[in-house]
Motif scaffolding. Structure first.
Motif, PDB file in Angstrom:
ATOM      1  N   HIS A   1     -10.314   4.502  10.850  1.00 49.09           N
ATOM      2  CA  HIS A   1     -11.333   4.469   9.862  1.00 49.09           C
ATOM      3  C   HIS A   1     -12.055   3.160  10.294  1.00 49.09           C
ATOM      4  O   HIS A   1     -13.452   3.162  10.128  1.00 49.09           O
ATOM      5  CB  HIS A   1     -10.852   4.174   8.419  1.00 49.09           C
ATOM      6  CG  HIS A   1     -11.935   4.401   7.332  1.00 49.09           C
ATOM      7  ND1 HIS A   1     -12.320   3.159   7.113  1.00 49.09           N
ATOM      8  CD2 HIS A   1     -12.245   5.237   6.630  1.00 49.09           C
ATOM      9  CE1 HIS A   1     -13.652   3.513   6.354  1.00 49.09           C
ATOM     10  NE2 HIS A   1     -13.393   4.751   5.766  1.00 49.09           N
TER      11      HIS A   1
ATOM     12  N   THR B   1      -4.290   6.237  10.247  1.00 53.72           N
ATOM     13  CA  THR B   1      -5.717   6.568   9.495  1.00 53.72           C
ATOM     14  C   THR B   1      -6.664   5.673   9.216  1.00 53.72           C
ATOM     15  O   THR B   1      -7.872   5.543   9.523  1.00 53.72           O
ATOM     16  CB  THR B   1      -5.177   7.465   8.245  1.00 53.72           C
ATOM     17  OG1 THR B   1      -4.365   8.570   8.737  1.00 53.72           O
ATOM     18  CG2 THR B   1      -6.694   7.739   7.547  1.00 53.72           C
ATOM     19  N   LEU B   2      -5.910   4.313   8.937  1.00 47.46           N
ATOM     20  CA  LEU B   2      -6.918   3.164   8.481  1.00 47.46           C
ATOM     21  C   LEU B   2      -7.298   2.592   9.728  1.00 47.46           C
ATOM     22  O   LEU B   2      -8.597   2.051   9.793  1.00 47.46           O
ATOM     23  CB  LEU B   2      -5.814   2.086   7.797  1.00 47.46           C
ATOM     24  CG  LEU B   2      -5.615   2.456   6.317  1.00 47.46           C
ATOM     25  CD1 LEU B   2      -4.472   1.406   5.618  1.00 47.46           C
ATOM     26  CD2 LEU B   2      -6.801   2.496   5.514  1.00 47.46           C
TER      27      LEU B   2
ATOM     28  N   SER C   1       5.574   8.085   6.585  1.00 44.92           N
ATOM     29  CA  SER C   1       4.353   7.930   5.808  1.00 44.92           C
ATOM     30  C   SER C   1       3.585   6.665   6.092  1.00 44.92           C
ATOM     31  O   SER C   1       2.181   6.832   6.203  1.00 44.92           O
ATOM     32  CB  SER C   1       4.746   8.070   4.377  1.00 44.92           C
ATOM     33  OG  SER C   1       3.610   7.544   3.471  1.00 44.92           O
ATOM     34  N   TYR C   2       4.218   5.627   6.179  1.00 46.17           N
ATOM     35  CA  TYR C   2       3.577   4.259   6.489  1.00 46.17           C
ATOM     36  C   TYR C   2       2.545   4.392   7.852  1.00 46.17           C
ATOM     37  O   TYR C   2       1.713   3.764   7.870  1.00 46.17           O
ATOM     38  CB  TYR C   2       4.350   3.005   6.662  1.00 46.17           C
ATOM     39  CG  TYR C   2       3.853   1.668   6.591  1.00 46.17           C
ATOM     40  CD1 TYR C   2       3.314   1.038   5.402  1.00 46.17           C
ATOM     41  CD2 TYR C   2       3.852   1.205   7.880  1.00 46.17           C
ATOM     42  CE1 TYR C   2       2.500  -0.054   5.790  1.00 46.17           C
ATOM     43  CE2 TYR C   2       3.094  -0.343   8.015  1.00 46.17           C
ATOM     44  CZ  TYR C   2       2.560  -0.770   6.538  1.00 46.17           C
ATOM     45  OH  TYR C   2       2.093  -1.897   6.970  1.00 46.17           O
TER      46      TYR C   2
ATOM     47  N   ALA D   1       1.523   6.895   9.324  1.00 48.94           N
ATOM     48  CA  ALA D   1       0.416   8.015   9.171  1.00 48.94           C
ATOM     49  C   ALA D   1      -0.804   7.117   8.699  1.00 48.94           C
ATOM     50  O   ALA D   1      -1.958   7.334   8.989  1.00 48.94           O
ATOM     51  CB  ALA D   1       0.864   9.206   8.529  1.00 48.94           C
ATOM     52  N   LYS D   2      -0.337   6.536   7.543  1.00 47.78           N
ATOM     53  CA  LYS D   2      -1.632   5.681   6.750  1.00 47.78           C
ATOM     54  C   LYS D   2      -2.107   4.648   7.726  1.00 47.78           C
ATOM     55  O   LYS D   2      -3.249   4.514   7.737  1.00 47.78           O
ATOM     56  CB  LYS D   2      -0.999   5.225   5.475  1.00 47.78           C
ATOM     57  CG  LYS D   2      -0.601   6.228   4.421  1.00 47.78           C
ATOM     58  CD  LYS D   2       0.004   5.483   3.233  1.00 47.78           C
ATOM     59  CE  LYS D   2       0.608   6.465   2.073  1.00 47.78           C
ATOM     60  NZ  LYS D   2       1.151   5.523   0.879  1.00 47.78           N
ATOM     61  N   THR D   3      -1.107   3.856   8.497  1.00 45.30           N
ATOM     62  CA  THR D   3      -1.824   2.855   9.377  1.00 45.30           C
ATOM     63  C   THR D   3      -2.730   3.481  10.275  1.00 45.30           C
ATOM     64  O   THR D   3      -3.736   2.960  10.643  1.00 45.30           O
ATOM     65  CB  THR D   3      -0.660   2.093   9.837  1.00 45.30           C
ATOM     66  OG1 THR D   3       0.250   1.491   8.984  1.00 45.30           O
ATOM     67  CG2 THR D   3      -1.059   0.997  10.646  1.00 45.30           C
TER      68      THR D   3
ATOM     69  N   GLY E   1       0.705  -1.251   0.051  1.00 44.41           N
ATOM     70  CA  GLY E   1       0.034  -0.013  -0.023  1.00 44.41           C
ATOM     71  C   GLY E   1       0.875   1.102   0.241  1.00 44.41           C
ATOM     72  O   GLY E   1       0.342   2.636   0.750  1.00 44.41           O
ATOM     73  N   VAL E   2       1.953   1.271  -0.671  1.00 45.87           N
ATOM     74  CA  VAL E   2       2.863   2.345  -0.944  1.00 45.87           C
ATOM     75  C   VAL E   2       3.145   2.633  -2.293  1.00 45.87           C
ATOM     76  O   VAL E   2       3.011   1.991  -3.046  1.00 45.87           O
ATOM     77  CB  VAL E   2       4.170   2.205  -0.076  1.00 45.87           C
ATOM     78  CG1 VAL E   2       3.976   1.785   1.503  1.00 45.87           C
ATOM     79  CG2 VAL E   2       4.995   1.088  -0.523  1.00 45.87           C
ATOM     80  N   GLU E   3       3.834   3.779  -2.415  1.00 45.99           N
ATOM     81  CA  GLU E   3       4.038   4.164  -3.869  1.00 45.99           C
ATOM     82  C   GLU E   3       5.401   3.407  -4.165  1.00 45.99           C
ATOM     83  O   GLU E   3       6.437   3.198  -3.167  1.00 45.99           O
ATOM     84  CB  GLU E   3       4.075   5.820  -4.204  1.00 45.99           C
ATOM     85  CG  GLU E   3       2.667   6.427  -3.840  1.00 45.99           C
ATOM     86  CD  GLU E   3       1.908   5.878  -4.919  1.00 45.99           C
ATOM     87  OE1 GLU E   3       2.119   5.621  -6.070  1.00 45.99           O
ATOM     88  OE2 GLU E   3       0.420   5.973  -4.411  1.00 45.99           O
TER      89      GLU E   3
ATOM     90  N   GLU F   1       8.163   6.008  -2.926  1.00 44.97           N
ATOM     91  CA  GLU F   1       8.176   5.688  -1.498  1.00 44.97           C
ATOM     92  C   GLU F   1       9.063   4.264  -1.158  1.00 44.97           C
ATOM     93  O   GLU F   1      10.106   4.563  -0.152  1.00 44.97           O
ATOM     94  CB  GLU F   1       6.935   5.512  -0.649  1.00 44.97           C
ATOM     95  CG  GLU F   1       5.949   6.669  -0.820  1.00 44.97           C
ATOM     96  CD  GLU F   1       4.827   6.634   0.071  1.00 44.97           C
ATOM     97  OE1 GLU F   1       4.566   7.080   0.960  1.00 44.97           O
ATOM     98  OE2 GLU F   1       3.926   5.609  -0.464  1.00 44.97           O
TER      99      GLU F   1
END
Length: 268
Positions: free
Chosen positions: A90, A86-87, A79-80, A82-84, A63-65, A68
């Protein structure tokens, strides 16, 4: 080996190790991606770099670019995580998928409205508020402004409520809160009208009335869209309480608010 390639290999190796540590096992990662484990071990050790195709497959799995994965290790970690986070938030939010609901169906309703409903303290009066719907980061927000005359101090009393809007099964749901009034909540359930009445939204609302005492209150409500207006002040000037006989009150709105809650009246 050039320095930039060494740095890329070091960062890629560190990034892959970090991401694999978040999973059950490296063997499971290889099975999920569909990549040879022996080859993947070379990526982890820095003895080999993945092809563009394999790099894309690995990045998509985590799930990264691509950039990245090849970038600085510290940046990928930030970045990872922060995404984790957020998920995780959610998944923990039971209403995360409710707002905005069907965003494509909701977008045509963005804009400014006048809101009409029966006054809590006067069965023969109607309150007129202004509300704005706008989209930010894939969520539709509401901002309602109420301006009522305070007879004690002979001035207008302004109230602002902020909320979110959802579109579900052909209806709009608006939930907002007035922060200055003990976080009192209100909710509007609105039905898009027939084509000949496309400037209106008809429905019901409920909230905690602040006067004369804090009691739950429900009323039929009409939202009338303002397609064009010179300034926000023009909308605010219309806010207030009007009598049922006031000629400025739209006949369509007056007729709907005066009807009962039966199914026939809702159909218009």
């Amino acid at each position: 080996m050039p320095n930039w390639l060494t740095m890329m290999t070091d960062d890629l190796r560190a990034n892959l190790r970090f991401l694999c540590a978040e999973r059950q096992s490296t063997a499971q990662v290889c099975r999920d991606i569909g990549i040879n484990q022996q080859q993947f071990s070379k990526y982890l050790s820095g003895r080999s770099n993945p092809s563009a195709n394999n790099l894309r497959r690995i990045a998509r799995y985590f799930g990264v670019e691509d950039t990245e994965l090849l970038g600085a290790h510290a940046q990928l970690v930030r970045s990872y995580r922060a995404k984790t986070a957020t998920l995780r938030e959610h998944r923990q939010d039971p209403l995360a998928n409710v707002f905005p609901g069907d965003l494509a169906q909701l977008r045509p309703f963005l804009g400014a409205y006048q809101v009409y409903f029966q006054a809590p303290v006067d069965p023969n009066g109607y309150v007129v508020n202004s509300v704005f719907l706008d989209e930010r980061n894939g969520v539709v927000y509401s901002r309602l402004i109420e301006a009522l005359t305070d007879t004690t101090f002979k001035r207008r009393r302004w109230t602002r409520c902020d909320g979110k809007v959802s579109y579900q099964n052909g209806r709009l749901f608006v939930v907002d809160s007035e922060r200055k009034n003990e976080n009192a909540l209100s909710m509007h359930i609105l039905t898009p009208p027939p084509r000949q009445k496309r400037h209106y939204l008809f429905g019901t609302m409920c909230f905690m009335a602040s006067m004369p005492r804090r009691m739950p209150y429900a009323s039929k409500v009409v939202w009338r869209k303002f397609e064009a207006y010179r300034s926000v002040k023009d909308l605010f000037k219309s806010c207030g309480v009007y009598s049922a006989e006031n000629l400025r009150l739209d006949p369509v709105i007056r007729r709907y608010l005066a009807s009962d809650f039966s199914e026939e009246s809702v159909r218009l």
